[in-house]
Design an enzyme around this catalytic site. Structure first.
Site, short mmCIF file in Angstrom:
data_model
loop_
_atom_site.label_atom_id
_atom_site.label_comp_id
_atom_site.label_asym_id
_atom_site.label_seq_id
_atom_site.Cartn_x
_atom_site.Cartn_y
_atom_site.Cartn_z
N LYS A 1 0.83 -1.19 0.00
CA LYS A 1 0.00 0.00 0.00
C LYS A 1 0.87 1.25 0.00
CE LYS A 1 0.68 2.19 3.23
NZ LYS A 1 1.47 2.79 4.29
N ASP B 1 0.49 8.52 3.94
CA ASP B 1 1.16 7.22 3.83
C ASP B 1 0.71 6.31 4.98
OD1 ASP B 1 3.34 5.41 2.61
OD2 ASP B 1 3.83 5.51 4.74
P1 NAP Z 1 11.88 2.18 2.08
O1 NAP Z 1 12.50 1.76 3.37
O2 NAP Z 1 12.31 3.49 1.48
O3 NAP Z 1 12.09 1.00 1.05
C1 NAP Z 1 11.79 1.08 -0.30
C2 NAP Z 1 12.91 0.37 -1.06
O4 NAP Z 1 12.57 0.30 -2.44
C3 NAP Z 1 14.24 1.12 -0.96
O5 NAP Z 1 15.29 0.23 -0.64
C4 NAP Z 1 14.38 1.69 -2.37
O6 NAP Z 1 15.73 1.90 -2.75
C5 NAP Z 1 13.75 0.59 -3.19
N1 NAP Z 1 13.44 1.02 -4.54
C6 NAP Z 1 13.22 2.26 -5.02
N2 NAP Z 1 13.01 2.22 -6.35
C7 NAP Z 1 13.12 0.91 -6.71
C8 NAP Z 1 13.00 0.22 -7.95
N3 NAP Z 1 12.73 0.88 -9.07
N4 NAP Z 1 13.18 -1.12 -7.95
C9 NAP Z 1 13.43 -1.79 -6.82
N5 NAP Z 1 13.56 -1.19 -5.60
C10 NAP Z 1 13.40 0.14 -5.55
O7 NAP Z 1 10.31 2.28 2.23
P2 NAP Z 1 9.34 1.33 3.09
O8 NAP Z 1 9.10 1.91 4.42
O9 NAP Z 1 9.80 -0.08 3.00
O10 NAP Z 1 7.99 1.55 2.28
C11 NAP Z 1 7.78 0.99 1.00
C12 NAP Z 1 6.29 0.90 0.78
O11 NAP Z 1 5.75 0.06 1.79
C13 NAP Z 1 5.58 2.26 0.89
O12 NAP Z 1 4.58 2.35 -0.07
C14 NAP Z 1 4.98 2.22 2.28
O13 NAP Z 1 3.76 2.95 2.36
C15 NAP Z 1 4.70 0.74 2.46
N6 NAP Z 1 4.67 0.33 3.88
C16 NAP Z 1 5.64 0.77 4.75
C17 NAP Z 1 5.54 0.43 6.10
C18 NAP Z 1 6.58 0.87 7.11
O14 NAP Z 1 6.38 0.65 8.32
N7 NAP Z 1 7.70 1.44 6.71
C19 NAP Z 1 4.48 -0.36 6.54
C20 NAP Z 1 3.57 -0.84 5.62
C21 NAP Z 1 3.67 -0.48 4.28
P3 NAP Z 1 16.34 3.40 -2.60
O15 NAP Z 1 16.34 3.69 -1.14
O16 NAP Z 1 17.69 3.29 -3.23
O17 NAP Z 1 15.40 4.31 -3.38
#
Ligand code: NAP
Length: 317
Positions: free
Chosen positions: A100, A178
């Site tokens: 999401k 978010d």
């Molecule tokens: P995050 O820590 O920034 O992780 C996202 C990862 O995706 C980063 O390692 C990023 O690399 C990588 N990425 C960016 N572009 C890419 C591509 N084209 N191909 C492959 N990998 C790529 O973010 P996150 O917290 O995990 O959140 C990601 C999603 O999950 C969001 O939509 C968020 O709403 C959802 N989510 C997050 C949480 C939470 O607690 N954090 C909970 C539920 C859902 P770079 O850093 O090099 O760009």
């Protein structure tokens, strides 16, 4: 062979994780490891290192150029790049789970839904908060009761929960929506009728292109009002609560949906959100079905479109 049936167990569905950041490492890796119907076969991320000998690729191109065989992918990247990645996977005949928010716009999801149907593969918009332990019993408890009002309060400290995530503050990053979209995903699951946005006020930090706080009013077709208070600047105790006032007392979903309080008592269970979510994804793939729901995304995007904008103090991002 299984002892019970004498049949060979089904071959696991091979899954690739695309985006190996916070949520992939916090939840997806362990949920996949627990599910015998699924097998994690690789990860893709331009920056992160791979995990424990798991094949790792720095781009989708590199994955497709390899001879690695896989059936499905979970896309856990920031939302801005999700739909282009998902489209490429679907066109290659892979089943896709979308973290999401499932994309940046409703149009992007509509297109993915249409392509998945045409190509005969599974597309799953995985609203993880809907699998929190209290959500299904809340929906059941509310069934048949007269709901008088609903209040959502989602206040958390962005520096604790989203450190080093500049994408949240860029266009398409959703800002406080978010986490707020998780509350909207629960509200649209437990309330009986579709909701629409009637009013929205947004606070944008002077240096950001997404809101740090929002006050939104929603309404359903029967005139039920839902107030939504989202704030990323919370210090001290954090709040993720939905309060529903009914003719038979008050229901509260606390701690993001994992604790349910009603006049009948309090229910709290172990957090199994992502295990349940992957069980559903495996079932959808086995049965050849998709599960696409855009309602929370539509509400978040309408609130962003209709909201008045107040510029507030710069944020350290
Ligand atoms: P995050 O820590 O920034 O992780 C996202 C990862 O995706 C980063 O390692 C990023 O690399 C990588 N990425 C960016 N572009 C890419 C591509 N084209 N191909 C492959 N990998 C790529 O973010 P996150 O917290 O995990 O959140 C990601 C999603 O999950 C969001 O939509 C968020 O709403 C959802 N989510 C997050 C949480 C939470 O607690 N954090 C909970 C539920 C859902 P770079 O850093 O090099 O760009």
């Amino acid at each position: 062979m299984t002892e019970a049936t004498g049949e060979a167990p089904p071959i696991p569905i091979r899954v690739v994780l695309v985006g190996l950041g916070k949520i992939a490492c916090d939840q997806h890796l362990s949920a996949l490891a627990k599910n015998p119907s699924l097998e994690l076969v690789a990860s893709v991320d331009p920056a992160a290192q791979g995990r424990d000998g798991l094949p790792h690729f720095t781009s989708l191109d590199a994955l497709f150029q390899s001879d690695l065989a896989f059936d499905a992918a979970a896309v856990c990247t920031p939302p801005q790049v999700r739909s282009a990645i998902a489209l490429r996977l679907l066109e290659a005949g892979k089943h896709v789970l979308l973290e999401k928010p499932p994309a940046a716009t409703v149009e992007e999801i509509s297109h993915l839904e249409e392509r998945a149907a045409t190509l005969g593969v599974t597309l799953f918009t995985a609203w993880h908060s809907r699998y929190a332990a209290g959500v299904r019993p809340a929906r059941e408890w509310l069934g048949g009761k007269q709901i008088r009002s609903v209040a959502i309060v989602w206040r958390e400290d962005v520096h604790i929960w989203h450190p080093r995530q500049p994408w949240i503050w860029r266009p398409g990053g959703f800002g406080v929506f978010d986490p707020g979209i998780n509350a909207l995903s629960i509200a649209t699951e437990i309330l009986p009728h579709p909701l629409r946005v009637t009013h929205s006020a947004l606070q944008y930090p002077a240096n950001c292109e997404a809101p740090v706080a929002a006050q939104v009013q929603l309404e359903d077709s029967g005139g039920l009002e839902v107030s939504v208070d989202l704030d990323f600047r919370q210090k001290g105790s954090q709040t993720w609560t939905i309060t529903v006032d009914t003719d038979e007392g008050t229901l509260e979903l606390l701690q993001g949906g994992s604790v349910l309080s009603t006049p009948d008592g309090i229910q709290a269970s172990e957090d199994e959100e992502y295990s349940t979510l992957y069980e559903h994804f495996a079932r959808l793939m086995r049965e050849g079905r998709s599960h696409v729901d855009m309602a929370p995304l539509r509400l978040a995007n309408d609130a962003l479109l209709l909201g008045s904008i107040e510029r507030v103090e710069e944020l350290n991002v």
